[in-house]
Every structure is written in C-alpha cells, then in structure tokens.
Design an enzyme around this catalytic site. Structure first.
Site: not given
Ligand code: F6R
Length: 616
Positions: A2, A27, A75, A100-101, A489, A493, A496, A512, A611
């Site tokens: 909302c 949003r 929403w 909202n809420g 993760e 990072k 990447e 192992h 992205k």
């Molecule tokens: C890593 C990264 C990717 C996304 C993946 C899924 O930093 O950004 O591994 O996490 O491509 O993307 P979403 O979350 O948009 O489905």
C-alpha cells in the site's frame, strides 16, 4: 504494498496526488483511489481496480478538483481487490481515511461499531478506523484530538491519514508500525508513506516517529509523540544523489547498496510486526487460511536467492517445525517431483522475472490435485509488478528498492528478513513456536537495523583484511548450520566480482576432501557465531592451521577467538543465533567488495553476468 499520498494547498492538488501514486507504483498494488474536499467543501472520491492510469482516466472523465485530499494504492490484505474495498474509505459524507498496515482487532471493533448503528460498505479492516473516529468525534469534536483518542483502540500496525469536511483546513495522520513522512512546501504541505512520492513538490521532509500524531495544515505542521507531548521532528533536506539510480557519495552502487541495508531491512519490517508477533495478513488476505493447512514447504530459487532459501530451511524446520525442501529452479523445473500433500510452493527472487524460477512456478501450478499438485504458491520478491508476484497466490514483498549492482546484496538480506517473517508466521499459525521465543525474535528483528549498522561500521577493518586476498587465486569459505549458506553466498560474491575461485563447504566436510587443497596460498574464510557448533568449528579451523592455511574468522565477540600466527579474527557484535546469518552476511559482502576494488575489476557490472536472467 500500500501507498499513501496527501496534500493541503491553495492550488488544485489532484495532479499532485496522482503523480505521487504513480511514483509508488513500483511497490505493487491492486487498486487505487483518491478523496478530496471539492470546491463546495464536500467530500468526494474516485476509486478504480487496476492501474493508477485507470484512476487517472476516471479523473479525466469526471474531474475532481480540490485543495485538500488523500490518495492510496492498495495491496489487498482483508477483502479481495475491488472498487468497494479500495481506499479512501468514508464514514458518512464527512470523513475519509487511507491506511497502510493491518488492524488486528478489526472484527471486535466492527461488531462494536455495528451495535452503535454503523453500517459497513467494504470487507476491509481499514473501514473500522473511519467509523471509530466518527464515533469518537461525537464526544471530542476536534478532529486531531479525536484521532489521538481513537488510535488508542487500534491493535496492529498502521500509517493512516484522514480528512474531514467539518475541518477542511487539515490532514491528520498517525504512525504506528508503518512509515509516514511529511513534505514541507511554501504555503502548502504534503504527506506520504515514502518521500519518493513527494519529490516532485518538495525537497524538505520530516519523518514521523512511532506513535506520532500529526496535524498538517497549509501553513503549519504540528506533531505529538506517543505520550501526547507536542514535539518537533528534524527537518531533512533531500540532496540529489540520494536517489537509487545515483551512486551519491559512494564509489560503486554495490557499496551504496551494502550500506543501505539497515534502512531497507527496517522498511521490510514496517507494517508487518505487532508488539510480539508477525502479522500473518501481511502475506495476503488468504494467508491465515492457507498457512493453517500447510504441512510441507518447497522452496525454489536461483543464485543468491537460492542461498536465502537455504537459510530459511534451517529456520522453518528448527523454529516452525515444518518440513522444508529447497532446490535450484533450473534443476527443479526439469525434474519429475513427488509432491507431499499440503505443500506450499515458495519462490524467492529479487527481480521476479528470472526465467528458471518463473518456469518452476508455472510447472508447479500446472500440476493437478491428481498429479499431487501444490496447496498454494507464495512469492518472496522485490518487484511488486513482476510476473512472479502476479502469478503467485500469496506474496511478501521485500522492500530493498531498486538494486543496481549486478551482485545482489540488499536484496539478499531483505529476503532473509522476509523468510524469518514467514518462519514466525508459520510457527504461530501452526502453534509450533513457543510464544516467548516468538516475542524474543520479534524484538531482535526490531533491533536488527541497529546491529547491521554496527557491522557496517567495521568497514575499514574488513578493508584491511581484504589485502590478504589480492594476490590469491583460490579461497575456501566455511560455515556450519545456517551459516553454511552464508558461506556459500560469501563465496559467490567473491567469485562474481573479483573473479577469484571460491568454494564453500560445511566446515564438517573439510576432512572429507577439500582439506587436500589447503596450503599457504589458500585463505580460508569462516563465519563463527557463538552457538552450540562453535567448539566443533574451532576443531575444523585447527585442521586448517595444521596444514599451514591462513584463516580469516568473523567471530562473535563472545566466541573467545583471538588473533594468532596465520589467524585473523574480526570480532562481530553479539546477536541472537537465529538472526546471525543476516548479520554475518555483511562482512562477507564488504570483503568481496574490497578484494574486487584492489583487483580493479568492474564491481557493478562484472564480466559475463546480467542483473536479471530472463532467458534460460
Ligand atoms: C548473485 C545474483 C544472482 C541472482 C540470481 C537470481 O549476486 O544476483 O545469483 O540472485 O540470478 O535472480 P533473482 O533473485 O532476480 O531471481
């Protein structure tokens, strides 16, 4: 989610309200509406299901000029998306509210108000607010004073705004658990749930605090705190560069987004917590009914979002006692799966457009009950208008805002927060979570933005540690329990954005196989909160040191670990073990960032990556 916009001015403000709603469109919402005091001083409104553009078209066909007004994107949480459920809601022809809420005690209030003669025209929780206020006005005729009295009877979370034909000089507003900001103009003032909605009209803002009541007139804004004391809230000047699409003072979007985490985590929590529990309705109108039937959970996601899901599996099984499976979407979509009865299908995605995740959801929805279909689908997503959200039965939006850096950071931590909310909601509905632990975790969630800020304050320490990696080609990340996905993760990072080969292992797996790789050229990064696995982890680290491996350990300040030959310990603020995965993500993000900067790579747009992966 909302959105609220309001304005009090000498000019016609219809266009300001509509533009504000458009700025909140990202949003996600299902209907929109606006109420104004028209030229004759009467209250009038337009509401439409669907896009703000449809509301705009309705206003073009049947204009509604006015100088005082409130507007809303809804929403649905109580009652289906429909025109009669869209805000603003009226009490008679005098009062209008947007909210909202979630008002948790709306059933009891509705019964009480019905017995007083009020009739309801919507299925929303919001409508009780406006009738309650109308009833309060009978004994306290001043709108602001009446609001102060009325909100005391509301349980749950709200950010709300009210206008009245009887006191047409003002908007009155109240905040408790759902944000509101006042925009200050010259001879005109504004209100919104997010300052983004008001950027076209002002650059000066005042944020309401929890429990605040505000009276917003053309020439004056007055605020009272939770104790009814008149207060002044700081005026904040918005500077160009604070925009999501601008790096501002930061060298890279990634660093900016890492530092935004306290505020976006705060935003993701807002409106979803009551005093000591999570508001189940935050997941959608049918959430309570669906959650009560869930016996299993299947999570599907890709990349970073998959790691968030892996953490959630530990939480859901340990805290909510619900069996949980997780799989990467690209595998899940091509596999014949056996679905356990009453399984909730949960997809996690920043973009909501990832091809594999979407395909997995569509496959899941195609299964008939005879083929062992899923009970329902839930999307945890950062984009309210995405395909994933549109095609899922339930949604919980992460409110990380646009993420520009290709490497996901704030999207991940807000996903974790959303998944902790899911865990607490599941535990509550199923009665499997001890209420005391539930209240403790809710309190910890409230403190989380502060804890994340403390972890970010270690930026310079982590930058120094990153020097150990600039000449290295391989790294190992270790974690145990819910910290294993955090290690995964961290490794993702690093590879990447710095192109250093990084692998993550559960620490107990070291002996192992991967121990064979360990030598002086293979730094080993470990996350070590102070939990029952700490002593076991310490033994694993001894195994590394005995082979000459260099250790970088992010450890709880109470874990009793200290620097030594080949061991670099970075002390982390103490945090409840359940929330440690969120906190320990921060130094790993910073580490990969600083290693990449030292290596001179393209941090925000690393090679070969996109992205949003909308193709297979
Ligand atoms: C890593 C990264 C990717 C996304 C993946 C899924 O930093 O950004 O591994 O996490 O491509 O993307 P979403 O979350 O948009 O489905």
């Amino acid at each position: 989610m909302c959105g609220i916009v309001g304005a009090v001015a000498e000019r016609n403000i219809t266009a300001v309200l509509v533009e504000g709603l458009k700025r909140l469109e990202y949003r996600g919402y299902d209907s929109a509406g606006v109420a104004l005091l028209n030229e004759a001083g009467e209250l009038d409104r337009r509401r439409r299901v669907g896009k703000v553009s449809e509301l705009e078209a309705a206003l073009k066909a049947e204009p509604l000029p006015g100088r005082v007004g409130i507007a809303h994107t809804r929403w649905a949480t109580h009652g289906a998306p429909s025109e009669r459920n869209a805000h603003p809601h009226f009490s008679g022809h005098q009062l209008a509210v947007v909210h909202n809420g979630i008002i948790e005690n709306h059933d009891a209030l509705r019964d009480q108000l019905k017995s007083l003669g009020y009739s309801f025209s919507s299925d929303t929780d919001t409508e009780v607010i406006v009738h309650l206020l109308d009833h309060t006005l009978k004994s306290e005729p001043d709108l602001t004073a009446a609001l102060k009295v009325a909100v005391k009877q509301l349980h749950g979370a709200y950010g709300l705004a009210v206008i009245s034909a009887k006191q047409p000089d003002r908007i009155v507003a109240a905040r408790s658990g759902s944000p509101l900001v006042i925009g200050l103009g010259l001879g005109e003032n504004f209100l919104a749930s997010d300052q983004l909605a008001l950027r076209q009209v002002t650059d000066r803002f005042m944020y309401l605090e929890e429990g605040d009541i505000a009276q917003i007139c053309r020439d004056e804004v007055q605020i009272w705190d939770i104790d009814g004391k008149a207060v002044k809230r700081e005026q904040v000047q918005y500077h160009e560069g604070a925009e999501a699409a601008d790096k501002g003072e930061y060298r890279h979007f990634m660093l900016k987004e890492i530092h935004e985490q306290p505020s976006v985590v705060q935003r993701t929590l807002e409106g979803r917590l009551a005093d000591d529990h999570v508001l189940v309705q935050a997941f959608g109108p049918q959430a309570a009914d669906i959650f009560a039937k869930v016996k299993n959970i299947q999570i599907v996601a890709c990349g970073t979002s998959y790691h968030a899901g892996m953490v959630a599996r530990y939480w859901l099984e340990e805290l909510a006692g619900i069996p949980c499976q997780i799989e990467v979407a690209s595998e899940f979509r091509y596999r014949k799966v056996v679905v356990q009865p009453d399984t909730l299908f949960v997809s996690i995605s920043q973009s909501g457009e990832t091809a594999d995740t979407l395909a997995a959801l569509r496959n899941a929805k195609d299964l008939t009950p005879e083929q062992g279909g899923y009970l329902a689908s839930l999307a945890i997503c950062n984009v309210g208008i995405s395909s994933l959200v549109r095609e899922s039965d339930l949604t919980l939006l992460t409110l990380a805002g646009p993420e520009i850096g290709v490497a996901s950071t704030k999207a991940f931590t807000t996903q974790l927060v959303a998944l902790m909310l899911l865990t607490l909601a599941m535990g509550r509905v199923r009665g499997t979570l001890d209420p005391q632990l539930e209240a403790e975790l809710v309190a910890e969630l409230r403190r989380l933005p502060t804890r994340l800020g403390e972890a970010l304050a270690m930026d310079a320490v982590v930058e120094k540690v990153s020097e150990h990696f600039s000449e290295k080609h391989h790294t190992l990340f270790l974690g145990r329990g819910a910290q294993y996905p955090v290690a995964m993760e961290g490794a993702l990072k690093l590879k990447e954005i710095s192109y250093i080969h990084a692998e993550a292992y559960p620490a107990g797996e070291l002996k192992h196989g991967p121990l064979a790789l360990v030598d002086a050229d293979m730094p080993v990064v470990t996350v070590a909160p102070n939990n029952e696995l700490l002593e076991k982890l310490k033994s694993n680290l001894q195994e590394v040191r005995a082979r000459g491996g260099e250790l970088i350990v992010f450890a709880d300040e109470k874990a009793g670990m200290s620097n030594g030959e080949g061991t670099h310990v970075v002390n982390m603020p103490h945090i409840h073990d359940a929330l440690a995965p969120i906190l320990y993500t921060i130094p790993l993000q910073l580490l990969s960032y600083y290693v990449a900067v030292l290596k001179g790579t393209d941090v925000d747009q690393p090679r070969n990556l996109a992205k949003s992966v909308t193709v297979e």
